[in-house]
Scaffold this active site. Structure first.
Site: not given
Ligand code: IMP
Length: 446
Positions: A13, A16, A18, A39-41, A232, A310-313, A339, A341
């Site tokens: 997070d 990357k 962007k 992943a969530g880009h 990741q 959607g989990r709080p980081r 980030k 800013d």
């Molecule tokens: P998994 O990749 O779903 O097996 O999760 C393993 C760990 O990696 C957990 O702590 C997830 O929250 C974290 N994780 C997996 N993908 C991401 C990502 O894209 N961003 C941040 N943490 C991630």
């Protein structure tokens, strides 16, 4: 021209997506090398005519640049339903995907049982306090990589022959049912249903499937520039991260070669993406975590909620012990600090430069055992903050001196310059260079 690999330097997070989106303007190919739909880009832009925000999970972040081919490499674990859904959504925005997206025939598939096994494993771990849950994204990533390395995975190429698929699936499902039923007391799976579902996927995925390693090596031979996109972050790497609280692949630089089938000699630049503070989702040690008001302020100002779940980081101060470690593992040739800013108006800023070990000794070494990492005390340097809103800056020189000093501190401690600094979610909110003027920064994507 060679490969530039873009790597998350923390726990993911970092922004990357962007950066890769921006670099795609000048790249000939953009290729994702590991992970899956965990992943969530997030890509945001406003071109005057329209403003979009899109979260990509599997398709490389170059897809919003017409004409740029995008590759999902063999190192990715592919959820066919997720990729088809993403293709549909991107096409609905008016972008052509079929002509440009290539999926490796060697990529392993996420099967429905991977998600079921993962859910059962996480539930069992939560009940057992000695073996706490990892806090995974629930996308079946760990079990899919487990099957890959146990040599019982199903690959994209297997979809081509339904009879082979049926044989392999029957074997795999017998095994999974024994575990699901026997160990976790879950419902057994039905082979026919899964074969039918995956044969239907094949009809749709077929046009995209190719030998992507050959495709990429041909591109390299033609002098093309490939941007390799990691997912990741390095501290979630299965070998170099805070094991066992990691993902199941190699987000670090080496993963680019094995996950795409390109030679290490082709990799010329390794860009470390560094968020100006730290975040982590899921469980596991986080030495600089802020559980009070400042952590909450960072979460709100930075919009720190998981793009996939959607989990709080969890939020905390910048950790240069961890970053020096990942800079060394990856050999960063330049940084992109993101980030910056978000730190505006926070008052004094703390940066961790050493850890105090449980015995009292100070160290700059990142411990490899989670039991030690959980018990280190971060030792901070305090730097002056700034109050001005910096989101309108267009050059590094426009930043307040405190912000430039903060960047300089990072560059000096890591002994790597920032090629770019990001000060907001939009494409134009990326400044060339860091504390130094852009001319003194290393060359950036061309
Ligand atoms: P998994 O990749 O779903 O097996 O999760 C393993 C760990 O990696 C957990 O702590 C997830 O929250 C974290 N994780 C997996 N993908 C991401 C990502 O894209 N961003 C941040 N943490 C991630």
């Amino acid at each position: 021209m060679p490969v530039t690999v873009v790597i998350g330097s923390q726990w993911g997070d970092e922004g990357k997506g962007k950066l890769v989106d921006l670099m795609s303007e000048k790249a000939d190919v953009v290729a994702r090398y590991q992970g899956g739909a965990n992943a969530g880009h997030t890509i945001c832009w406003d071109d005057g005519e329209r403003s979009e925000e899109f979260v990509l999970h599997l398709i490389p972040s170059g897809i919003f640049h017409e004409g740029t081919p995008c590759v999902i490499g063999n190192g990715v674990v592919l959820d066919p339903a997720a990729v088809l859904d993403e293709i549909e959504q991107i096409e609905a925005l008016g972008y052509d995907v079929e002509e440009r997206l290539k999926i490796s025939h060697n990529a392993h598939l996420i099967m429905p049982y991977h998600k079921q096994v993962e859910a059962a494993q996480e539930a069992a771990r939560s009940e057992n306090t000695d073996d706490g849950a990892i806090g995974t994204t629930g996308r079946g990533i760990g079990p899919a990589y487990t099957d890959k390395f146990a040599r019982r995975g199903i690959r994209v190429v297997d979809l081509l022959r339904p009879e082979v698929l049926r044989t392999k699936l029957t074997r795999a499902i017998e095994d999974k049912n024994a575990v699901l039923k026997g160990v976790y007391g879950a419902e057994p799976l039905d082979v026919d249903e899964i074969v039918e579902e995956y044969v239907a996927f094949d009809e749709k995925i077929d046009p995209y499937v190719t030998d992507t390693s050959q495709y990429l090596n041909r591109a390299l031979a033609e002098g093309k520039h490939i941007v390799a996109e990691g997912a990741q972050g390095s501290l979630l790497d299965v070998d170099f991260g805070s094991y066992p609280f990691v993902t199941s692949s190699h987000p670090t630089a080496g993963g680019c070669c094995t996950g795409l089938g390109v030679p290490p000699t082709a990799v010329e630049r390794a860009v470390g993406v560094v968020k100006a503070y730290s975040t982590r989702v899921g469980n596991g040690p986080f030495p600089t975590e802020l559980t009070g008001e400042t952590g909450e302020q960072l979460r709100e100002a930075g919009g720190e909620f998981g793009a996939t779940t959607g989990r709080p980081r969890r939020c905390g101060w910048l950790d240069l012990v961890a970053l020096a470690y990942t800079a060394s593992v990856n050999g960063f040739t330049e940084l992109t600090v993101t980030k910056l800013d978000v730190l505006s108006g926070l008052g004094e800023l703390k940066v961790c430069t050493r850890y105090r070990l449980p015995g009292g000794e100070e160290t700059r070494r990142f411990p490899s055992e989670v039991e030690t990492l959980e018990n280190v005390e971060p030792i901070y340097e305090t730097l002056p903050g700034w109050d001005d809103d910096i989101t309108g800056a267009r050059e590094a020189e426009d930043l307040p001196s405190e912000a430039r000093d903060y960047l300089r501190f990072i560059e000096d401690e890591l002994d790597v310059n920032a090629g770019r600094t990001s000060i907001g979610p939009r494409r134009e909110q990326v400044l060339e260079g860091g504390a130094a003027a852009p001319a003194q920064a290393p060359a950036v994507a061309s």
